[in-house]
Enzyme design. Sequence first.
Site, PDB file in Angstrom:
ATOM      1  N   LYS A  82      32.079  -4.461  26.831  1.00 35.98           N
ATOM      2  CA  LYS A  82      33.179  -3.500  26.771  1.00 35.98           C
ATOM      3  C   LYS A  82      33.602  -3.324  25.321  1.00 35.98           C
ATOM      4  CE  LYS A  82      35.657  -1.306  29.956  1.00 35.98           C
ATOM      5  NZ  LYS A  82      35.208  -0.835  31.257  1.00 35.98           N
ATOM      6  N   GLY A 182      47.602   5.602  45.448  1.00 40.55           N
ATOM      7  CA  GLY A 182      46.937   6.272  44.330  1.00 40.55           C
ATOM      8  C   GLY A 182      46.033   7.379  44.827  1.00 40.55           C
ATOM      9  N   VAL A 186      39.674   9.177  42.506  1.00 41.51           N
ATOM     10  CA  VAL A 186      39.013   8.461  43.601  1.00 41.51           C
ATOM     11  C   VAL A 186      39.836   8.560  44.884  1.00 41.51           C
ATOM     12  CG1 VAL A 186      38.064   6.266  44.377  1.00 41.51           C
ATOM     13  CG2 VAL A 186      37.999   6.832  41.958  1.00 41.51           C
ATOM     14  N   TYR A 188      41.981  10.680  46.029  1.00 40.52           N
ATOM     15  CA  TYR A 188      41.955  11.982  46.708  1.00 40.52           C
ATOM     16  C   TYR A 188      40.623  12.186  47.449  1.00 40.52           C
ATOM     17  CZ  TYR A 188      41.508  16.976  47.473  1.00 40.52           C
ATOM     18  OH  TYR A 188      41.284  18.183  48.057  1.00 40.52           O
TER      19      TYR A 188
HETATM   20  P1  NAI Z   1      43.251   8.397  38.281  1.00 38.11           P
HETATM   21  O1  NAI Z   1      43.987   8.148  37.016  1.00 38.11           O
HETATM   22  O2  NAI Z   1      42.577   9.691  38.500  1.00 38.11           O
HETATM   23  O3  NAI Z   1      44.237   8.154  39.531  1.00 38.11           O
HETATM   24  C1  NAI Z   1      45.136   7.109  39.606  1.00 38.11           C
HETATM   25  C2  NAI Z   1      46.294   7.592  40.474  1.00 38.11           C
HETATM   26  O4  NAI Z   1      47.166   6.495  40.685  1.00 38.11           O
HETATM   27  C3  NAI Z   1      47.103   8.704  39.843  1.00 38.11           C
HETATM   28  O5  NAI Z   1      47.272   9.745  40.787  1.00 38.11           O
HETATM   29  C4  NAI Z   1      48.442   8.046  39.492  1.00 38.11           C
HETATM   30  O6  NAI Z   1      49.541   8.938  39.559  1.00 38.11           O
HETATM   31  C5  NAI Z   1      48.506   6.981  40.551  1.00 38.11           C
HETATM   32  N1  NAI Z   1      49.337   5.843  40.213  1.00 38.11           N
HETATM   33  C6  NAI Z   1      49.519   5.236  39.025  1.00 38.11           C
HETATM   34  N2  NAI Z   1      50.344   4.191  39.151  1.00 38.11           N
HETATM   35  C7  NAI Z   1      50.705   4.134  40.449  1.00 38.11           C
HETATM   36  C8  NAI Z   1      51.511   3.261  41.212  1.00 38.11           C
HETATM   37  N3  NAI Z   1      52.144   2.235  40.645  1.00 38.11           N
HETATM   38  N4  NAI Z   1      51.640   3.503  42.516  1.00 38.11           N
HETATM   39  C9  NAI Z   1      51.022   4.553  43.102  1.00 38.11           C
HETATM   40  N5  NAI Z   1      50.239   5.411  42.439  1.00 38.11           N
HETATM   41  C10 NAI Z   1      50.068   5.196  41.135  1.00 38.11           C
HETATM   42  O7  NAI Z   1      42.231   7.175  38.404  1.00 38.11           O
HETATM   43  P2  NAI Z   1      40.912   7.119  39.278  1.00 38.11           P
HETATM   44  O8  NAI Z   1      39.764   7.553  38.470  1.00 38.11           O
HETATM   45  O9  NAI Z   1      41.164   7.720  40.603  1.00 38.11           O
HETATM   46  O10 NAI Z   1      40.743   5.532  39.444  1.00 38.11           O
HETATM   47  C11 NAI Z   1      41.588   4.816  40.331  1.00 38.11           C
HETATM   48  C12 NAI Z   1      41.286   3.324  40.184  1.00 38.11           C
HETATM   49  O11 NAI Z   1      39.925   3.068  40.497  1.00 38.11           O
HETATM   50  C13 NAI Z   1      41.498   2.778  38.761  1.00 38.11           C
HETATM   51  O12 NAI Z   1      41.963   1.454  38.859  1.00 38.11           O
HETATM   52  C14 NAI Z   1      40.106   2.796  38.170  1.00 38.11           C
HETATM   53  O13 NAI Z   1      39.955   1.826  37.143  1.00 38.11           O
HETATM   54  C15 NAI Z   1      39.272   2.433  39.381  1.00 38.11           C
HETATM   55  N6  NAI Z   1      37.898   2.896  39.322  1.00 38.11           N
HETATM   56  C16 NAI Z   1      37.644   4.233  39.196  1.00 38.11           C
HETATM   57  C17 NAI Z   1      36.331   4.687  39.157  1.00 38.11           C
HETATM   58  C18 NAI Z   1      36.006   6.142  39.083  1.00 38.11           C
HETATM   59  O14 NAI Z   1      34.874   6.519  39.384  1.00 38.11           O
HETATM   60  N7  NAI Z   1      36.955   7.002  38.712  1.00 38.11           N
HETATM   61  C19 NAI Z   1      35.199   3.744  39.225  1.00 38.11           C
HETATM   62  C20 NAI Z   1      35.591   2.369  39.435  1.00 38.11           C
HETATM   63  C21 NAI Z   1      36.901   1.972  39.455  1.00 38.11           C
END
Ligand code: NAI
Length: 354
Positions: A82, A182, A186, A188
């Site tokens: 990383k 969240g 992902v 959604y």
């Molecule tokens: P994103 O940033 O698109 O979505 C995260 C969502 O969580 C946002 O809608 C935000 O408003 C919400 N959020 C933030 N704090 C919150 C809380 N305390 N309570 C409720 N909702 C909250 O991130 P994404 O890409 O959807 O990733 C989600 C998780 O999955 C992260 O932890 C990321 O590291 C992990 N991840 C994502 C991957 C990917 O392909 N995008 C791959 C592997 C892991």
Amino acid sequence: MPFDMLHFAEDMHCHEIHMVIDEPTGLEGVIAIHDTTLGPALGGCRFIEYSSTEDAVKDAIRLAQGMTYKASIAGLDLGGGKAVLLKPKKIIDRKAYFQAFGRFVHQLNGRYITAEDSGTDTQDMDDIASVTPYVCCTSVQKKFSVADPSPLTARGVKKGIESTVRFKGGSSLVGLHIAIQGLGHVGYNLASFLNAAGARLTVFDVDTARVKRCVDEFGAKSVTSLDALLKTPADVFAPCALGGVFDERTIDLLKAPIIAGAANNQLVEPKHGDYLQQKGVLYAPDFVVNGGGLLYVAAQYTQSSEEETIARIDGIYNTLEEIFKRSKESQIATHSIACLMAEERIKKTPKNRP
Ligand code: NAI
């Protein structure tokens, strides 16, 4: 006690730490290469503000270790690394900044391959690619039918949920009640897949527009706090926001008997995996369930086909099944079993260090 970087790295079994400084561009960062036994260390480049170098170093090492485990358990011939770049208050020339970073990556001769992560984007990867081939997620690399990994990560999470439900004696997702925390990239996509599979949803996001979209499109119910979501009598709780969700307090509030979601680092500490087991909660280890993201990124670098990548993502189902069986037989928490399995594969592989 002052922070002892080398001892911290040693405790985490991290093999290399590179400090990178480039005065003209303001670049300051850390590249942690945790383990390269299985192959070059692939891991994103995080570009966010840190309050101290200590925090950045710890983050880089912890995240690199997580990548080693994630790659190993996903069956990839890749190690874990990383890069953590300390975002300056003001950046004068972003292109020059990332090219300077790319030159550092190049000096590592392919032991570390960088990629997009929090704070970086495709343009940054393109700028890095102008000085080194050891980068993925660039605009010219082979693209799948989906432009970002999230739908495939969500596909893997759905497979993970199916595996947990099956292990608990269920047969399908129809009519199951799933709580999602969240609703970003992902969360959604996961809500969409689960809705299509006949599940009922209760959702929570701090962003109310994202909640509304899921209520409107999928008929989801919504709650207005994490605690309310934890207390929802759902069949499955899917954390898809940030890490650090589960400690004694939140585990005591949790009503769902299963946890399976995309968020990285869901347990505040590994001991909370043991606590979940004591409470009879089936926990699908985060770095196994969310492996779809890494598989997508790795495929950009290794030129693996979309079909092959999807087959590996669907394999998350079987990997979890094995983890659950071993956990039941040994009475060791699923999180620890997953770490053991990742380590076993590395131990079986001959070391290939110069
Ligand atoms: P994103 O940033 O698109 O979505 C995260 C969502 O969580 C946002 O809608 C935000 O408003 C919400 N959020 C933030 N704090 C919150 C809380 N305390 N309570 C409720 N909702 C909250 O991130 P994404 O890409 O959807 O990733 C989600 C998780 O999955 C992260 O932890 C990321 O590291 C992990 N991840 C994502 C991957 C990917 O392909 N995008 C791959 C592997 C892991």
